[in-house]
Design a protein around this motif. Structure first.
Motif, PDB file in Angstrom:
ATOM      1  N   TYR A  33      11.523   3.564  22.577  1.00 43.87           N
ATOM      2  CA  TYR A  33      10.851   2.279  22.738  1.00 43.87           C
ATOM      3  C   TYR A  33       9.881   2.285  23.914  1.00 43.87           C
ATOM      4  O   TYR A  33       9.504   1.229  24.421  1.00 43.87           O
ATOM      5  CB  TYR A  33      11.895   1.174  22.901  1.00 43.87           C
ATOM      6  N   GLY A  34       9.468   3.465  24.343  1.00 47.31           N
ATOM      7  CA  GLY A  34       8.496   3.560  25.422  1.00 47.31           C
ATOM      8  C   GLY A  34       7.116   3.134  24.972  1.00 47.31           C
ATOM      9  O   GLY A  34       6.752   3.250  23.801  1.00 47.31           O
ATOM     10  N   THR A  35       6.328   2.652  25.915  1.00 42.50           N
ATOM     11  CA  THR A  35       4.951   2.247  25.614  1.00 42.50           C
ATOM     12  C   THR A  35       3.959   3.378  25.847  1.00 42.50           C
ATOM     13  O   THR A  35       2.768   3.238  25.570  1.00 42.50           O
ATOM     14  CB  THR A  35       4.558   1.041  26.476  1.00 42.50           C
ATOM     15  N   GLY A  36       4.435   4.486  26.370  1.00 40.80           N
ATOM     16  CA  GLY A  36       3.583   5.642  26.630  1.00 40.80           C
ATOM     17  C   GLY A  36       4.454   6.855  26.864  1.00 40.80           C
ATOM     18  O   GLY A  36       5.688   6.787  26.798  1.00 40.80           O
ATOM     19  N   PRO A  37       3.856   8.016  27.149  1.00 42.13           N
ATOM     20  CA  PRO A  37       4.634   9.229  27.388  1.00 42.13           C
ATOM     21  C   PRO A  37       5.583   9.063  28.579  1.00 42.13           C
ATOM     22  O   PRO A  37       5.215   8.467  29.605  1.00 42.13           O
ATOM     23  CB  PRO A  37       3.561  10.285  27.685  1.00 42.13           C
ATOM     24  N   LEU A  38       6.788   9.578  28.444  1.00 41.69           N
ATOM     25  CA  LEU A  38       7.777   9.556  29.516  1.00 41.69           C
ATOM     26  C   LEU A  38       7.730  10.892  30.243  1.00 41.69           C
ATOM     27  O   LEU A  38       8.032  11.943  29.654  1.00 41.69           O
ATOM     28  CB  LEU A  38       9.173   9.309  28.944  1.00 41.69           C
ATOM     29  N   ARG A  39       7.349  10.851  31.506  1.00 37.21           N
ATOM     30  CA  ARG A  39       7.242  12.073  32.302  1.00 37.21           C
ATOM     31  C   ARG A  39       8.517  12.262  33.120  1.00 37.21           C
ATOM     32  O   ARG A  39       8.757  11.540  34.085  1.00 37.21           O
ATOM     33  CB  ARG A  39       6.006  12.004  33.201  1.00 37.21           C
ATOM     34  N   LEU A  40       9.291  13.222  32.704  1.00 38.66           N
ATOM     35  CA  LEU A  40      10.540  13.555  33.385  1.00 38.66           C
ATOM     36  C   LEU A  40      10.264  14.675  34.372  1.00 38.66           C
ATOM     37  O   LEU A  40       9.871  15.784  33.981  1.00 38.66           O
ATOM     38  CB  LEU A  40      11.592  13.987  32.361  1.00 38.66           C
ATOM     39  N   THR A  41      10.477  14.404  35.651  1.00 33.60           N
ATOM     40  CA  THR A  41      10.244  15.436  36.662  1.00 33.60           C
ATOM     41  C   THR A  41      11.358  16.466  36.655  1.00 33.60           C
ATOM     42  O   THR A  41      11.117  17.651  36.886  1.00 33.60           O
ATOM     43  CB  THR A  41      10.124  14.798  38.054  1.00 33.60           C
ATOM     44  N   GLY A  42      12.578  16.028  36.391  1.00 35.69           N
ATOM     45  CA  GLY A  42      13.684  16.975  36.341  1.00 35.69           C
ATOM     46  C   GLY A  42      15.008  16.291  36.111  1.00 35.69           C
ATOM     47  O   GLY A  42      15.126  15.063  36.229  1.00 35.69           O
ATOM     48  N   ALA A  43      16.027  17.095  35.776  1.00 34.80           N
ATOM     49  CA  ALA A  43      17.352  16.568  35.461  1.00 34.80           C
ATOM     50  C   ALA A  43      18.416  17.589  35.830  1.00 34.80           C
ATOM     51  O   ALA A  43      18.190  18.806  35.749  1.00 34.80           O
ATOM     52  CB  ALA A  43      17.455  16.226  33.976  1.00 34.80           C
ATOM     53  N   THR A  44      19.573  17.065  36.231  1.00 31.06           N
ATOM     54  CA  THR A  44      20.728  17.921  36.514  1.00 31.06           C
ATOM     55  C   THR A  44      21.968  17.342  35.851  1.00 31.06           C
ATOM     56  O   THR A  44      22.020  16.165  35.489  1.00 31.06           O
ATOM     57  CB  THR A  44      20.989  18.042  38.028  1.00 31.06           C
ATOM     58  N   ILE A  45      22.975  18.187  35.713  1.00 32.27           N
ATOM     59  CA  ILE A  45      24.293  17.751  35.266  1.00 32.27           C
ATOM     60  C   ILE A  45      25.324  18.326  36.221  1.00 32.27           C
ATOM     61  O   ILE A  45      25.126  19.410  36.785  1.00 32.27           O
ATOM     62  CB  ILE A  45      24.566  18.178  33.810  1.00 32.27           C
ATOM     63  N   ALA A  46      26.406  17.570  36.436  1.00 30.23           N
ATOM     64  CA  ALA A  46      27.434  17.994  37.382  1.00 30.23           C
ATOM     65  C   ALA A  46      28.771  17.409  36.955  1.00 30.23           C
ATOM     66  O   ALA A  46      28.843  16.547  36.074  1.00 30.23           O
ATOM     67  CB  ALA A  46      27.081  17.534  38.801  1.00 30.23           C
ATOM     68  N   ARG A  47      29.818  17.885  37.599  1.00 28.47           N
ATOM     69  CA  ARG A  47      31.156  17.334  37.364  1.00 28.47           C
ATOM     70  C   ARG A  47      31.346  16.137  38.292  1.00 28.47           C
ATOM     71  O   ARG A  47      31.047  16.203  39.485  1.00 28.47           O
ATOM     72  CB  ARG A  47      32.225  18.397  37.586  1.00 28.47           C
ATOM     73  N   THR A  48      31.846  15.057  37.736  1.00 30.36           N
ATOM     74  CA  THR A  48      31.902  13.787  38.452  1.00 30.36           C
ATOM     75  C   THR A  48      32.964  13.801  39.538  1.00 30.36           C
ATOM     76  O   THR A  48      34.087  14.292  39.340  1.00 30.36           O
ATOM     77  CB  THR A  48      32.197  12.653  37.453  1.00 30.36           C
ATOM     78  N   GLY A  49      32.585  13.228  40.686  1.00 33.52           N
ATOM     79  CA  GLY A  49      33.536  13.010  41.762  1.00 33.52           C
ATOM     80  C   GLY A  49      33.960  11.557  41.766  1.00 33.52           C
ATOM     81  O   GLY A  49      34.329  10.990  40.742  1.00 33.52           O
ATOM     82  N   ASP A  50      33.861  10.918  42.930  1.00 34.74           N
ATOM     83  CA  ASP A  50      34.196   9.502  43.050  1.00 34.74           C
ATOM     84  C   ASP A  50      32.911   8.685  43.033  1.00 34.74           C
ATOM     85  O   ASP A  50      31.991   8.935  43.815  1.00 34.74           O
ATOM     86  CB  ASP A  50      34.965   9.261  44.355  1.00 34.74           C
ATOM     87  N   ARG A  51      32.839   7.707  42.118  1.00 33.80           N
ATOM     88  CA  ARG A  51      31.653   6.863  41.974  1.00 33.80           C
ATOM     89  C   ARG A  51      30.404   7.728  41.800  1.00 33.80           C
ATOM     90  O   ARG A  51      30.331   8.498  40.862  1.00 33.80           O
ATOM     91  CB  ARG A  51      31.548   5.892  43.141  1.00 33.80           C
ATOM     92  N   ALA A  52      29.402   7.596  42.699  1.00 34.75           N
ATOM     93  CA  ALA A  52      28.151   8.340  42.519  1.00 34.75           C
ATOM     94  C   ALA A  52      28.232   9.774  43.010  1.00 34.75           C
ATOM     95  O   ALA A  52      27.268  10.535  42.862  1.00 34.75           O
ATOM     96  CB  ALA A  52      27.010   7.615  43.236  1.00 34.75           C
ATOM     97  N   SER A  53      29.338  10.175  43.587  1.00 29.31           N
ATOM     98  CA  SER A  53      29.438  11.535  44.105  1.00 29.31           C
ATOM     99  C   SER A  53      29.739  12.524  42.983  1.00 29.31           C
ATOM    100  O   SER A  53      30.243  12.154  41.923  1.00 29.31           O
ATOM    101  CB  SER A  53      30.531  11.621  45.172  1.00 29.31           C
ATOM    102  N   VAL A  54      29.401  13.782  43.217  1.00 24.68           N
ATOM    103  CA  VAL A  54      29.725  14.845  42.276  1.00 24.68           C
ATOM    104  C   VAL A  54      30.487  15.935  43.020  1.00 24.68           C
ATOM    105  O   VAL A  54      30.435  16.026  44.252  1.00 24.68           O
ATOM    106  CB  VAL A  54      28.449  15.433  41.623  1.00 24.68           C
TER     107      VAL A  54
END
Length: 403
Positions: free
Chosen positions: A69-90
Motif C-alpha cells: 500500500y505504499g505510494t512510491g518505492p520503499l527504500r530499505l537501507t538495511g535489516a537485521t535479525i536477532a534472538r530476542t532478549g528483554d523488551r527491545a534488547s537482543v
C-alpha cells in the motif's frame, strides 16, 4: 537496487521447502479510530524493531516485507535479525545481517513485496525473534498491520546492531510495519495452517506481548501433542468478508489469494468471518465501514462458498468456524443475531466446508438460554472479543485431526 519478485513467485519458492513460521496480513496505512500509530507518517532516518514468535523451527530463514500500500518505492537501507532478549534488547552475539539479492539494502516498488535471501540461522519452535529495519530516506506511508498485539520500538538513526539501549521504551507502537512473514526450512514440515479471519482471529482482547491469540494457543497445543505445525495468523481486526474498509483491510474474498493462497506451502485454512458484515448493517465503525451496503445471510454464505471454491482449487483443506456470540456488545441487534444464527446453521450443517470448528459453542455462556452471550470467564469486557482464557478455549475446540 533490486527488482523484487512478485508475491506469487515468492510464495511458490518451494525448492528449499520454505514453510511459514510467522505471518501477518498487510493493511492500508490509516490513523483509524483506535489511537495513534506510525503508518501514515512512515519513517525517515529511523530504525524500527519488531518482535515475533516463530511457530516452528528450522535451520535457515528469510523474512518477507511488503510495500503493498505504499505510494512510491520503499527504500530499505538495511535489516537485521536477532534472538530476542528483554523488551527491545537482543541477545549479545546473535545479530545477523539480512541481504536481498546479495545486497544489504534495496528498493521495493509500490504494490510489491520481497523476501530476503536465505540465511543460516537455526530457529527453535516457539522462539522469539527480533527484526530491525532501518530507513535512512523517507518511506512515505507505511504498509502495516494495525492490531499486532505486540510492541514495536522506534529509534533515530541506524540501530540495526544495537543490543537494546538505543530504543526508548516510551516510543512504541502495538502495530507492525512492513514485516509480513518469516519463513523457515531445513526440518521436516507438515505445511502451513492459515487462520484467516477478523479481530477474533487477530487476537483483539488478548494480552500484549503474550502470544495468547487463538492461533498462538493452537500452535502451542500442536507442539505439545507432538504434531508440530505452523499456524499463521492472517486475521485483520474489523475485516469484512464481502466489503473492504479504509481502516480494516480489503474484503476477505479479495485478500484470500494474497493472505492464504500465497503463503508458503498452505495446507489448511480456518475461516472465521462474517460478524463484521453483520455488525456493519447497524454500525458505521466511525466511518470505517462507509459505504456499507446491507448484507443478508445468503450473501455471507455465498462469500464463504467463494472462499471454499478458491481454496479447493489450490488443494487446500477448508475448515469453517462458527461465528461467536456478541449479545451485550453496543451494536448488538436481534436482527443481527438472526443473521448470525442462519450463517452458523449453514456452516454446521451444509457439509460444504471440509470440517467445522464450533467456536460459538466453545465460548458461549451455557447458562444463557439463547447462548447468545460469551461466557463471562472468557469475555475481554466488550462482550464480543474473548480474553486470553477465551482464546485458549477456542484453540482447544480445534480437533488436530481435521488439520
Amino acid at each position: 537496487m533490486f527488482a523484487p519478485p512478485s508475491p506469487a513467485s515468492i510464495a511458490s519458492t518451494t525448492g528449499h521447502g520454505w514453510t511459514g513460521a510467522w505471518a501477518t496480513a498487510p493493511q492500508h496505512p490509516t490513523a483509524g479510530p483506535f489511537g495513534p500509530n506510525w503508518s501514515v507518517a512512515g519513517f525517515t532516518g529511523q530504525s524500527v524493531r519488531q518482535i515475533v514468535r516463530a511457530g516452528i523451527g528450522g535451520s535457515h530463514l528469510r523474512i518477507r516485507l511488503s510495500n503493498a500500500y505504499g505510494t512510491g518505492p520503499l527504500r530499505l537501507t538495511g535489516a537485521t535479525i536477532a534472538r530476542t532478549g528483554d523488551r527491545a534488547s537482543v541477545r549479545p552475539g546473535s545479530i545477523r545481517t539480512l541481504t536481498f539479492h546479495g545486497s544489504p539494502s534495496g528498493v521495493i516498488p509500490a504494490g510489491r513485496q520481497t523476501a530476503s535471501d536465505e540465511l543460516r540461522f537455526p530457529v527453535s519452535p516457539l522462539e522469539r525473534l527480533t527484526v530491525t529495519l532501518y530507513f535512512a530516506e523517507p518511506t512515505g506511508p507505511a504498509t502495516f498491520h494495525m492490531f499486532a498485539t505486540a510492541t514495536a520500538y522506534r529509534a533515530s538513526g541506524d540501530q540495526r546492531y544495537d543490543t537494546g539501549g538505543a530504543f526508548d521504551p516510551s516510543d512504541t507502537s502495538t502495530s507492525s510495519y512492513f514485516l509480513t512473514g518469516i519463513d523457515v526450512h531445513g526440518e521436516p514440515g507438515r505445511g502451513t495452517v492459515v487462520a484467516f479471519g477478523d479481530s477474533i482471529t487477530d487476537g483483539v482482547g488478548s494480552s500484549t506481548d503474550a502470544d495468547d491469540r487463538y492461533p498462538d494457543e493452537l500452535t502451542e497445543r500442536l507442539a505439545a501433542a507432538r504434531r508440530p505445525a505452523s499456524v499463521l495468523n492472517t486475521g485483520i481486526g474489523g475485516n469484512r468478508l464481502l466489503n473492504g474498509s479504509p481502516c480494516f483491510g480489503d474484503a476477505a474474498v479479495t485478500r484470500f489469494r494474497r493472505d492464504v493462497l500465497q503463503q508458503p506451502r498452505p495446507r489448511t485454512a480456518i475461516v472465521l468471518l462474517g460478524i463484521n458484515d453483520i455488525l456493519s448493517n447497524d454500525y458505521d465503525g466511525s466511518g470505517c465501514y462507509n459505504p456499507r451496503p446491507t448484507v443478508t445471510a445468503r450473501q455471507i454464505i455465498d462469500g464463504h462458498r467463494r472462499l471454499i471454491r478458491d481454496g479447493h482449487a489450490r488443494g487446500i483443506r477448508m475448515i469453517g468456524a462458527t461465528l461467536t456470540p456478541y449479545e451485550g456488545f453496543p451494536h448488538y441487534t436481534a436482527a443481527g443475531e438472526r443473521l448470525r444464527a442462519q450463517v452458523n446453521r449453514w456452516i454446521r450443517t451444509s457439509g460444504e466446508y471440509d470440517a467445522v470448528v464450533d467456536f460459538d459453542r466453545a465460548v458461549a455462556d451455557p447458562a444463557d438460554p439463547g447462548r447468545n452471550r460469551i461466557r463471562a470467564a472468557y469475555d475481554s469486557g466488550d462482550h464480543l472479543h474473548p480474553n486470553d482464557a477465551g482464546y485458549r478455549a477456542m484453540a482447544a475446540a480445534v480437533d488436530p485431526r481435521t488439520l
